[in-house]
Design an enzyme around this catalytic site. Structure first.
Site, PDB file in Angstrom:
ATOM      1  CG  HIS A 266      -2.069  -0.821   0.853  1.00 37.30           C
ATOM      2  ND1 HIS A 266      -2.132  -2.252   0.755  1.00 37.30           N
ATOM      3  CD2 HIS A 266      -3.624  -0.298   0.678  1.00 37.30           C
ATOM      4  CE1 HIS A 266      -3.151  -2.661   0.538  1.00 37.30           C
ATOM      5  NE2 HIS A 266      -4.165  -1.437   0.516  1.00 37.30           N
TER       6      HIS A 266
ATOM      7  CB  SER B 154      -1.471  -2.595  -7.124  1.00 36.68           C
ATOM      8  OG  SER B 154      -2.260  -2.926  -6.266  1.00 36.68           O
TER       9      SER B 154
ATOM     10  CE  LYS C 257      -9.792  -8.542 -14.076  1.00 34.21           C
ATOM     11  NZ  LYS C 257      -8.998  -7.692 -15.148  1.00 34.21           N
ATOM     12  CG  ASP C 258      -9.658  -9.609  -6.986  1.00 33.07           C
ATOM     13  OD1 ASP C 258      -8.846  -9.804  -7.759  1.00 33.07           O
ATOM     14  OD2 ASP C 258      -9.355  -8.670  -6.047  1.00 33.07           O
TER      15      ASP C 258
ATOM     16  CD  GLU D 295       2.013 -33.989  -1.526  1.00 33.39           C
ATOM     17  OE1 GLU D 295       1.609 -35.154  -2.145  1.00 33.39           O
ATOM     18  OE2 GLU D 295       0.698 -33.376  -1.295  1.00 33.39           O
TER      19      GLU D 295
END
Lengths: 426, 277
Positions: free
Chosen positions: A219, A223, A247-248, A291
């Protein structure tokens, strides 16, 4: 900090006004992920994966805490208590499959998030600290996932723990005592299982703490975006809410469809059948593999088969495996190009898509393949490219590359994409 | 400085890997690959189609009952089923009374109420399937030094699970003449049994099933192939009794999420309708 045009929190409801005076938590949320956070308007779907990673962390903590209510971290009963969860606990099978596949989903999302960073050079100034904290989160995730895989105390749990802690045994002089100290014994047993359970419970909360720092650091500059051009005016941004929450939200729903398909229809597709055999120190599995999300690094570990003068091959492999991740810490300084986005860096872009991506695909495949020829030779080739990509190609390309002209602003880039004339200089 | 050190480290790792690669390649290319009998003659499991396959998979309770009978009459002599309780048999379509009666046909370890000495007593629905051997030493002693593994999770603990179980049970054969011709040292040792579906080809377990060995109440075919399939189906159930419920739960969840995705997409388009991006 925020941009001068960021919206201010102005509660109208009397309760929210009262709350804002006493504890301005709603204000904090408003400024963090609400309308008070202006975000570049041109973020594409690559930018969905940060929120998805946060979702996965919460998902893993919730399912994990519930599983811990039914699981017994004792070498005698750990395997049976896992089966008890699968058979007798109401919806226990769903919790365990959600958690096991949640780990895989978390890594898919985080690997995509990291790759976004490579593709758009998100690690560059002024966002170095976000990147460094992100690498710390990834290392913590690897430790947490490794210890979580040990808990069901199946064959791969046991032998995976033995192989991975055995890596510390490669360190000269202190290696073997260190390995015994880490395990609380000469081989993985109850002492190791108990401490792995304790740390597997603790580390997700440490991750959550570093995630808060990661977002806090985000922040400060705000972004990044696909053009790599910094935000200049208000028209370059939209408020996070409702634009990116919408959108998310869409991205999250699509993610959940794929995730639920795994949990309900192929929950064991990403696991190894041997982990449904109880741990047996006297019977070594034919192929010990971790894994899938560790396979690239496992391939690098096993690619070193020759001693380098006085350095044994095993130690070299261990050093290379850790170096493969530690090198990410130095990316902000290895890449000197003034341009961020690979969109405007044609040469780097070619190296990423035609060099790095096939190299990672190969390492993912080879880490799960048996340690025999010709797989080892391909691992050596791919691992050689991996180190060359970050340590040789990236610094040199970033110095010599002729970059494409950047748009003057995010707004201009967006408008020209839509075929509109660039807005007159404001 | 960072870049200089970085390039040196990169040259070291990449360079040494390439040196290793070249040396390894020369060794690999100059030495003919050693062939082994396991590599040449091991076979992948046969195709097996069960009602529990795929996202719509559910249990065929008739088949599970037949598989249970095969387990009870054949496998249970040597193999335990320790994660399964008699009460679970209700899921195979038996009534509570039938399960109670069935449990009583098994002897489970108990304690004499008067003397406190260990004894056996008829099973109850709450009991788990008893182990055929008192301990691993006894299991080894009775089985040519190999411990018969627990079967509860067998269908999840092997690659290709049920297909592997089916292929192994119905796959015993005489050792092929070509194998002995090519690998004279690979003759199946005494006391072991040749089976191309087993990883190292030679298995301590003698062929457990033969045509007509178990008679099914529903008159279903009881040749070796059919019985092997029934047992494989039964072991899919023992490995995951919640499988059918998982599939049933999954469809509403996935359909809900697909609808949610469509709505979320429309909401996203609606929110962004006036913003170019």
């Amino acid at each position: 900090m925020s941009f001068p045009w960021a919206k201010h929190y102005q509660p109208t409801n009397p309760f929210m006004r009262w709350m804002d005076e006493k504890l301005p938590l709603p204000r904090f949320v408003y400024n963090a992920i609400g309308s008070g956070y202006p975000v570049p308007r041109n973020l594409n779907y690559w930018w969905n994966f940060g929120v998805l990673a946060g979702f996965c962390l919460v998902l893993q903590i919730i399912t994990g805490v519930i599983l811990a209510m039914h699981y017994a971290p004792n070498a005698l009963v750990a395997f049976d208590s896992t089966e008890h969860i699968m058979r007798d606990v109401n919806w226990g099978w769903m919790m365990r499959y959600a958690h096991a596949n949640g780990a895989s989903a978390f890594f898919v999302v985080v690997y995509t998030h990291i790759f976004r960073g490579f593709l758009f050079s998100s690690y560059k100034a002024p966002r170095e600290m976000i990147w460094l904290l992100g690498v710390v989160i990834f290392l913590l995730m690897m430790a947490t996932a490794f210890m979580g895989y040990v808990l069901p105390w199946g064959q791969m749990s046991f032998w995976g723990a033995k192989v991975i802690t055995g890596l510390f045994g490669a360190i000269p002089l202190v290696g073997e005592p260190l390995q015994v100290w880490l395990l609380g014994g000469f081989a993985p047993d109850n002492a190791a299982l108990n401490r792995f359970f304790s740390l597997h419970f603790l580390l997700p909360f440490v991750i959550a703490g570093v995630v808060i720092l990661h977002i806090w650091a985000l922040h400060i500059p705000g972004s990044s975006n696909p053009t790599g051009v910094e935000v200049k005016t208000e028209s370059d941004t939209v408020p996070f809410h409702p634009y990116y929450t919408a959108k998310d939200g869409f991205g999250l729903a699509v993610f959940l469809v794929i995730y639920a398909a795994f949990v309900f229809f192929m929950p064991n597709a990403l696991g190894h059948p041997d982990n449904y055999i109880p741990a047996n120190p006297l019977s070594t599995p034919a192929h010990i593999v971790p894994e899938w999300y560790f396979w690239p690094f496992y391939a690098i570990l096993r690619a070193f088969t020759f001693d380098f003068f006085f350095i044994p091959a095993k130690l070299l492999g261990v050093l290379a495996m850790f170096a493969a991740i530690l090198v990410w810490f130095f990316l902000p300084w290895l890449d000197t190009s003034p341009v961020r986005s690979a969109r405007y860096r044609p040469l780097l872009r070619k190296f990423i898509w035609f060099g790095f991506v096939p190299c990672m695909a190969a390492l993912f495949y080879l880490g799960g393949a048996p340690a025999e020829e010709p797989f080892v030779m391909f691992s050596q080739l791919a691992a050689a490219y991996y180190f060359a990509h970050f340590l040789i190609i990236l610094p040199i390309v970033s110095m010599v590359e002729k970059t494409k002209p950047l748009p003057n602003s995010i707004t201009e880039a967006v408008l020209s994409k839509h075929g509109d004339a660039p807005a007159a200089a404001e | 400085m960072v870049r200089l050190i970085g390039i040196l480290v990169g040259l070291f790792f990449s360079g040494w890997l390439l040196v290793t690669l070249v040396v390894g390649f020369i060794a690999w290319a100059s030495e003919p690959a050693v062939k082994t009998a396991e590599h040449e003659f091991h076979q992948h499991p046969k195709e097996l189609s069960l009602a529990s396959d795929g996202p719509f998979g559910h249990f065929d309770t008739q088949q599970l009952q037949r598989g249970y009978k095969v387990y009870k009459e054949v496998c249970s002599a040597c193999h335990s089923l320790r994660h399964v309780a008699f009460r679970d048999l209700e899921q195979l379509g038996y009534s509570e009374a039938q399960v109670k009666a069935e449990a009583a046909t098994w002897q489970v370890p108990g304690i004499d109420a008067v003397t406190g000495e260990a004894n056996t007593r008829p099973g109850m629905p709450t009991d788990y399937f008893p182990k055929p051997f008192a301990n691993d030493v006894a299991a080894r002693a009775a089985n040519n030094n190999a411990i018969p593994p627990d079967l509860s999770l067998m269908a999840k603990a092997r690659h290709d699970g049920a297909a592997y179980v089916y292929s192994l049970l119905s796959g015993y054969q005489d050792q092929p003449a070509e194998l002995l011709k090519e690998f004279p040292d690979a003759k199946t040792p005494d006391g072991l049994h040749y089976n191309p579906y087993f990883a190292n080809l030679n298995l301590a377990m003698a062929p457990p099933l033969a045509d007509g060995q178990v008679t099914f109440d529903d008159g279903a075919p009881n040749d070796l192939d059919a019985m092997s399939q029934d047992l494989a189906a039964f072991l899919v159930w023992t490995a995951e009794p919640t499988l059918a419920k998982r599939h049933q739960t999954g469809w509403p969840v996935v359909l809900f999420l697909i609808i949610l995705s469509v709505l979320a997409y429309l909401a996203y388009r609606n929110v962004w309708r006036n913003e170019k991006h």
